[in-house]
Every structure is written in C-alpha cells, then in structure tokens.
Design a protein around this motif. Structure first.
Motif, PDB file in Angstrom:
ATOM      1  N   LYS A  26       0.841  -1.240  -0.121  1.00 23.81           N
ATOM      2  CA  LYS A  26       0.043   0.035  -0.092  1.00 23.81           C
ATOM      3  C   LYS A  26       0.798   1.154   0.061  1.00 23.81           C
ATOM      4  CE  LYS A  26      -4.040  -2.008   2.153  1.00 23.81           C
ATOM      5  NZ  LYS A  26      -4.946  -1.839   3.295  1.00 23.81           N
ATOM      6  N   PRO A  27       0.738   2.071  -0.845  1.00 24.69           N
ATOM      7  CA  PRO A  27       1.633   3.442  -0.988  1.00 24.69           C
ATOM      8  C   PRO A  27       1.720   4.209   0.354  1.00 24.69           C
ATOM      9  CG  PRO A  27       0.259   3.309  -2.957  1.00 24.69           C
ATOM     10  CD  PRO A  27      -0.276   1.890  -2.013  1.00 24.69           C
ATOM     11  N   GLN A  28       0.567   4.161   1.167  1.00 26.72           N
ATOM     12  CA  GLN A  28       0.472   4.984   2.375  1.00 26.72           C
ATOM     13  C   GLN A  28       1.480   4.249   3.232  1.00 26.72           C
ATOM     14  OE1 GLN A  28      -2.038   3.404   1.128  1.00 26.72           O
ATOM     15  NE2 GLN A  28      -3.546   2.725   2.716  1.00 26.72           N
ATOM     16  N   MET A  29       1.665   2.789   3.313  1.00 25.31           N
ATOM     17  CA  MET A  29       2.586   2.314   4.139  1.00 25.31           C
ATOM     18  C   MET A  29       3.979   2.010   3.512  1.00 25.31           C
ATOM     19  SD  MET A  29       0.254  -0.569   5.904  1.00 25.31           S
ATOM     20  CE  MET A  29       1.454  -1.054   6.809  1.00 25.31           C
ATOM     21  N   ARG A  30       4.232   1.764   2.262  1.00 28.73           N
ATOM     22  CA  ARG A  30       5.563   1.615   1.487  1.00 28.73           C
ATOM     23  C   ARG A  30       6.239   2.886   1.701  1.00 28.73           C
ATOM     24  NH1 ARG A  30       4.059  -0.273  -3.566  1.00 28.73           N
ATOM     25  NH2 ARG A  30       4.112   1.964  -4.486  1.00 28.73           N
ATOM     26  N   ARG A  31       5.748   4.015   1.788  1.00 28.63           N
ATOM     27  CA  ARG A  31       6.520   5.105   1.781  1.00 28.63           C
ATOM     28  C   ARG A  31       7.549   5.335   3.227  1.00 28.63           C
ATOM     29  NH1 ARG A  31       3.253   9.702   4.503  1.00 28.63           N
ATOM     30  NH2 ARG A  31       4.194  10.997   3.151  1.00 28.63           N
ATOM     31  N   TYR A  32       7.082   4.388   4.199  1.00 29.58           N
ATOM     32  CA  TYR A  32       7.917   4.242   5.390  1.00 29.58           C
ATOM     33  C   TYR A  32       8.959   3.336   5.393  1.00 29.58           C
ATOM     34  CZ  TYR A  32       3.918   7.181   7.149  1.00 29.58           C
ATOM     35  OH  TYR A  32       3.084   8.134   7.177  1.00 29.58           O
ATOM     36  N   ARG A  34      12.098   0.702   3.743  1.00 29.73           N
ATOM     37  CA  ARG A  34      13.451   0.671   3.063  1.00 29.73           C
ATOM     38  C   ARG A  34      13.178   0.161   1.758  1.00 29.73           C
ATOM     39  NH1 ARG A  34      16.092  -1.553   7.906  1.00 29.73           N
ATOM     40  NH2 ARG A  34      17.003   0.020   9.089  1.00 29.73           N
ATOM     41  N   GLU A  35      12.376  -0.780   1.572  1.00 28.34           N
ATOM     42  CA  GLU A  35      11.831  -1.309   0.362  1.00 28.34           C
ATOM     43  C   GLU A  35      10.969  -0.500  -0.181  1.00 28.34           C
ATOM     44  OE1 GLU A  35      12.015  -2.700  -2.790  1.00 28.34           O
ATOM     45  OE2 GLU A  35      13.250  -4.260  -1.542  1.00 28.34           O
ATOM     46  N   TYR A  36      11.238   0.126  -1.481  1.00 30.40           N
ATOM     47  CA  TYR A  36      10.537   1.318  -2.162  1.00 30.40           C
ATOM     48  C   TYR A  36       9.735   0.733  -3.134  1.00 30.40           C
ATOM     49  CZ  TYR A  36      14.167   1.134  -5.409  1.00 30.40           C
ATOM     50  OH  TYR A  36      15.264   0.590  -6.155  1.00 30.40           O
ATOM     51  N   ARG A  37      10.182  -0.527  -3.652  1.00 31.39           N
ATOM     52  CA  ARG A  37       9.483  -1.248  -4.921  1.00 31.39           C
ATOM     53  C   ARG A  37       8.402  -1.797  -4.407  1.00 31.39           C
ATOM     54  NH1 ARG A  37      14.487  -4.748  -6.355  1.00 31.39           N
ATOM     55  NH2 ARG A  37      13.998  -5.056  -4.378  1.00 31.39           N
ATOM     56  N   GLU A  38       7.517  -2.243  -5.329  1.00 31.05           N
ATOM     57  CA  GLU A  38       6.326  -3.030  -5.096  1.00 31.05           C
ATOM     58  C   GLU A  38       6.860  -4.490  -4.833  1.00 31.05           C
ATOM     59  OE1 GLU A  38       2.047  -4.149  -7.041  1.00 31.05           O
ATOM     60  OE2 GLU A  38       2.456  -2.138  -6.726  1.00 31.05           O
ATOM     61  N   ILE A  39       6.389  -5.099  -3.709  1.00 31.62           N
ATOM     62  CA  ILE A  39       6.869  -6.482  -3.669  1.00 31.62           C
ATOM     63  C   ILE A  39       6.020  -7.474  -4.418  1.00 31.62           C
ATOM     64  CG2 ILE A  39       7.191  -8.208  -1.720  1.00 31.62           C
ATOM     65  CD1 ILE A  39       7.479  -5.842   0.068  1.00 31.62           C
ATOM     66  N   SER A  40       6.746  -7.950  -5.071  1.00 33.56           N
ATOM     67  CA  SER A  40       6.101  -9.411  -5.916  1.00 33.56           C
ATOM     68  C   SER A  40       5.625 -10.639  -4.907  1.00 33.56           C
ATOM     69  CB  SER A  40       6.747  -9.595  -7.173  1.00 33.56           C
ATOM     70  OG  SER A  40       8.223 -10.651  -6.752  1.00 33.56           O
ATOM     71  N   PRO A  41       4.932 -11.700  -5.136  1.00 32.11           N
ATOM     72  CA  PRO A  41       4.830 -12.910  -4.565  1.00 32.11           C
ATOM     73  C   PRO A  41       6.179 -13.530  -4.408  1.00 32.11           C
ATOM     74  CG  PRO A  41       2.888 -12.440  -6.033  1.00 32.11           C
ATOM     75  CD  PRO A  41       3.818 -11.398  -6.449  1.00 32.11           C
ATOM     76  N   GLU A  42       6.908 -13.466  -5.691  1.00 32.47           N
ATOM     77  CA  GLU A  42       8.142 -14.139  -5.663  1.00 32.47           C
ATOM     78  C   GLU A  42       9.339 -13.464  -4.665  1.00 32.47           C
ATOM     79  OE1 GLU A  42       5.821 -14.959  -8.972  1.00 32.47           O
ATOM     80  OE2 GLU A  42       6.820 -12.922  -8.604  1.00 32.47           O
ATOM     81  N   MET A  43       9.032 -12.170  -4.566  1.00 34.69           N
ATOM     82  CA  MET A  43      10.168 -11.390  -3.745  1.00 34.69           C
ATOM     83  C   MET A  43       9.944 -11.662  -2.115  1.00 34.69           C
ATOM     84  SD  MET A  43      10.031  -7.724  -5.573  1.00 34.69           S
ATOM     85  CE  MET A  43      11.007  -6.851  -4.263  1.00 34.69           C
ATOM     86  N   GLN A  44       8.484 -11.727  -1.975  1.00 33.84           N
ATOM     87  CA  GLN A  44       7.876 -12.109  -0.512  1.00 33.84           C
ATOM     88  C   GLN A  44       8.278 -13.615  -0.115  1.00 33.84           C
ATOM     89  OE1 GLN A  44       6.858 -10.109   1.325  1.00 33.84           O
ATOM     90  NE2 GLN A  44       5.215 -10.625   2.943  1.00 33.84           N
ATOM     91  N   THR A 154      18.882  10.879   3.383  1.00 34.06           N
ATOM     92  CA  THR A 154      19.476   9.449   2.936  1.00 34.06           C
ATOM     93  C   THR A 154      18.475   8.916   2.175  1.00 34.06           C
ATOM     94  OG1 THR A 154      18.183   8.735   4.894  1.00 34.06           O
ATOM     95  CG2 THR A 154      20.465   9.300   5.334  1.00 34.06           C
ATOM     96  N   HIS A 155      17.057   9.099   1.833  1.00 38.10           N
ATOM     97  CA  HIS A 155      16.191   8.485   1.279  1.00 38.10           C
ATOM     98  C   HIS A 155      15.239   9.322   0.442  1.00 38.10           C
ATOM     99  CE1 HIS A 155      13.435   4.923   0.848  1.00 38.10           C
ATOM    100  NE2 HIS A 155      12.443   5.861   1.019  1.00 38.10           N
ATOM    101  N   PHE A 156      15.136   8.944  -0.835  1.00 38.76           N
ATOM    102  CA  PHE A 156      14.453   9.669  -1.960  1.00 38.76           C
ATOM    103  C   PHE A 156      13.212   9.186  -2.165  1.00 38.76           C
ATOM    104  CE2 PHE A 156      12.958  11.417  -5.983  1.00 38.76           C
ATOM    105  CZ  PHE A 156      13.616  12.774  -5.892  1.00 38.76           C
ATOM    106  N   THR A 157      12.058   9.979  -1.685  1.00 40.62           N
ATOM    107  CA  THR A 157      10.564   9.574  -1.748  1.00 40.62           C
ATOM    108  C   THR A 157       9.738  10.710  -2.128  1.00 40.62           C
ATOM    109  OG1 THR A 157       8.947   8.010  -0.614  1.00 40.62           O
ATOM    110  CG2 THR A 157      10.070   9.587   0.688  1.00 40.62           C
ATOM    111  N   GLU A 158       8.650  10.212  -2.844  1.00 40.55           N
ATOM    112  CA  GLU A 158       7.633  11.221  -3.351  1.00 40.55           C
ATOM    113  C   GLU A 158       8.213  12.594  -3.668  1.00 40.55           C
ATOM    114  OE1 GLU A 158       5.415  11.270   0.443  1.00 40.55           O
ATOM    115  OE2 GLU A 158       4.699   9.372   0.227  1.00 40.55           O
ATOM    116  N   GLY A 159       9.149  12.483  -4.460  1.00 43.84           N
ATOM    117  CA  GLY A 159       9.768  13.449  -5.050  1.00 43.84           C
ATOM    118  C   GLY A 159      10.746  14.450  -4.416  1.00 43.84           C
ATOM    119  N   LYS A 160      11.161  13.851  -3.067  1.00 45.48           N
ATOM    120  CA  LYS A 160      12.003  14.747  -2.305  1.00 45.48           C
ATOM    121  C   LYS A 160      12.889  14.004  -1.382  1.00 45.48           C
ATOM    122  CE  LYS A 160       8.276  15.091   1.352  1.00 45.48           C
ATOM    123  NZ  LYS A 160       7.749  15.867   2.376  1.00 45.48           N
ATOM    124  N   TRP A 161      14.070  14.564  -0.900  1.00 45.98           N
ATOM    125  CA  TRP A 161      14.799  13.875  -0.167  1.00 45.98           C
ATOM    126  C   TRP A 161      14.300  14.094   1.492  1.00 45.98           C
ATOM    127  CZ3 TRP A 161      18.593  10.761  -1.567  1.00 45.98           C
ATOM    128  CH2 TRP A 161      18.770  10.852  -2.724  1.00 45.98           C
TER     129      TRP A 161
END
Length: 171
Positions: A26-32, A34-44, A154-161
């Motif tokens: 969920k984007p509202q959670m993923r923003r917090y 370290r793993e910024y990419r969408e997690i696939s079933p294989e990654m999980q 240290t982290h780039f998210t939502e268009g900002k550091w």
C-alpha cells in the motif's frame, strides 16, 4: 508464541505472506519502508525463505490479535549482532490500515523489546525511520527509545529527500 495483553507474537507462516505483502505494498505504508519497490509474490517468498526461515540474524514475528487470532501485521529484530548484542527494531500493523497505534502496536512493541533483552540477551535495540514517518516518531519514544541522531537526506521518496532518524534503547 509470546502472549501479551492485546496481541501475541508467533512465527510467520506461509499463509501470512500474501496479506503481509498486500499491506506492505500500500503506497501509504510503503513510503515508510526501506523497500521502495512493489513487492512481488516471488520477492515475498524469497524474503520468507532466506531471512525469516534461514537467517540467524533475523527474528520476525506475525502479530496476532488475541481476541480473534486475526493477523494484524509483523514485527521483528533484524541485523542481530550477537557479539555487540544489538539489533534493529521493526514493526507495522496492516490490518484496517492501522500502521501504528497505541493499543496493539504498543503491546507488540513491548513484547518484542522484552524478547530482545531477556531472550536474546541484547544490550541495545535501535531503529532507523524516515523523517516523514510521524507515527513512529511518536511511537518509539512511547516505548522508551531516544532519538540518537539524524543522517541528512538519505532516502528519496515522493519527489524529495528525507532524513533518516536513528533511535536507540538500552537494556
């Protein structure tokens, strides 16, 4: 199983992987996280097999609500260093988009800290969060963590550091 007042911590099972993955994506959670990419079933699945099941430096738990045994989220201690006796604290609730709350997350956090200090004989538990994570900036001090330092941009998210904030708790 580690039983608290409102929740219990138990081993993560294969049947937990899909709901945990959906919550993490969920984007509202993923923003917090370290793993910024969408997690696939294989990654999980790979995370479960490599980290949860086979990495001695990781102790991850499913958070289960006591009154109905519902899966609520996950928590754990990662990067466990048995020589220097420290580990990284990780927690989130996905059910009902709670993320962090005062009742269930607090109970789970206290159980995890007690486990770390009493069962793993840790001296220090630390957490790295991002400066946009306002819920955990309130939550961690409520568990006794102290803000120890900041690493700028240290982290780039939502268009900002954003900064990394480091919290620590001694036994």
């Amino acid at each position: 199983m580690i039983v608290g007042k409102h929740v219990s911590l138990r081993a993560i099972q294969e049947s937990d992987l899909e709901p945990l993955r959906q919550w993490r994506n969920k984007p509202q959670m993923r923003r917090y996280f370290r793993e910024y990419r969408e997690i696939s079933p294989e990654m999980q699945q790979k995370w479960f097999e490599n980290s949860v099941l086979h990495d001695p430096r990781v102790r991850m738990f499913a958070i289960e609500r006591n009154h109905d045994n519902a899966l609520m989220g996950a928590c754990g201690l990662c990067y466990i260093d048995p020589i220097n006796r420290n580990a990284d604290f990780s927690i989130y609730l996905g059910i009902d988009d709670l993320y962090i709350d005062e009742k269930f997350a607090s109970d789970a956090g206290k159980l995890l800290i007690k486990y770390g200090f009493e069962e793993l004989n840790l001296h220090r538990i630390w957490a790295e969060i991002y400066s946009i994570d306002l819920p955990k900036q309130k939550f961690l001090p409520s568990l006794g963590f102290k803000l120890e330092g900041t690493h700028k941009e240290t982290h780039f998210t939502e268009g900002k550091w954003v900064d990394s904030l480091f919290y620590g708790l001694l036994s």
